[in-house]
Design an enzyme around this catalytic site. Structure first.
Site, PDB file in Angstrom:
ATOM      1  N   SER A 186       0.803  -1.225   0.000  1.00 16.81           N
ATOM      2  CA  SER A 186       0.000   0.000   0.000  1.00 16.81           C
ATOM      3  C   SER A 186       0.838   1.279   0.000  1.00 16.81           C
ATOM      4  CB  SER A 186      -0.953   0.025   1.200  1.00 16.81           C
ATOM      5  OG  SER A 186      -0.244   0.156   2.407  1.00 16.81           O
TER       6      SER A 186
ATOM      7  N   LYS B 192       0.261   4.250   6.694  1.00 17.18           N
ATOM      8  CA  LYS B 192      -0.364   5.156   5.720  1.00 17.18           C
ATOM      9  C   LYS B 192       0.231   6.560   5.869  1.00 17.18           C
ATOM     10  CE  LYS B 192      -3.353   1.939   4.470  1.00 17.18           C
ATOM     11  NZ  LYS B 192      -3.351   1.323   3.128  1.00 17.18           N
TER      12      LYS B 192
END
Length: 210
Positions: free
Chosen positions: A83, A122
């Site tokens: 990610s 993230k």
């Protein structure tokens, strides 16, 4: 066999020397000096043992201090998944400053959070009070398209794949996105994050150890 023979020969030679009258006379005349040498040797052995024990205590104490620092202030972690690719790859390792030590989070910070019994990594895109909107393959914050050129290439498109595309970040909440936008489930999927585990501050690329 040769080693055993040498040991036996040395023992026999020593015994013969001790039988020698001159050797016995010398030992008798210098008995006090010999005793002092033996005492000094014993003291040296004790000092060496003491130094080894001290070194062990110091090393153990240092290990405990490092462990406490790691447990209380920072934590090691590893990138799982793609990610954050290409900024960070699966298998890269990093350290996280725990949340209670972070005075405030800023746009662009790489952080960790828990979701579905796993820790994810993230990037902070929206802070409390922001309105985040994803449209035209880009991210808009408070009505303005944000510049993500520092960590995204120009050809990267941000979409929500038909899911809700506008978010109002409340007090104590954060809007997070991964850098690998086409292959990252982020706040547009999980929703806003009410709690972060901390902010990353040092990475070890797995390629460094190849």
């Amino acid at each position: 066999m040769n080693d055993e023979k040498e040991v036996i020969d040395e023992k026999l030679i020593t015994e013969e020397l001790l039988k020698d009258e001159k050797v016995q006379e010398y030992l008798s005349e210098n008995e006090d000096d010999i005793l002092e040498v033996q005492i000094d040797i014993e003291k040296t052995k004790k000092v060496k043992k003491h130094d080894a024990f001290t070194d062990f205590i110091v090393a153990a104490g240092a290990a405990i201090v490092v462990f406490l620092i790691m447990s209380i202030f920072i934590m090691p972690s590893v990138v799982v998944g793609e990610s954050m690719y290409p900024t960070y790859e699966n298998g890269d390792r990093f350290f996280v400053i725990k949340d209670w030590l972070v005075s405030e989070y800023e746009y662009g910070d790489v952080v960790c959070a828990d979701v579905d019994n796993m820790t994810i990594i993230k990037r902070v895109i929206g802070l409390p009070g922001d309105t985040i909107e994803i449209k035209n393959d880009a991210v808009y914050r408070n009505g303005e398209k944000i510049d993500e050129s520092e960590y995204l290439s120009d050809d990267v498109k941000t979409t929500t794949k038909g899911i809700m595309h506008k978010f109002v970040v409340g007090e104590g909440q954060y809007f997070l996105l991964g850098d690998n936008r086409p292959h990252s489930q982020d706040s547009w999927y999980y929703g806003l994050f009410d709690e972060l585990k901390g902010k990353t501050f040092f990475f070890f690329k797995k390629s460094w150890f190849k």
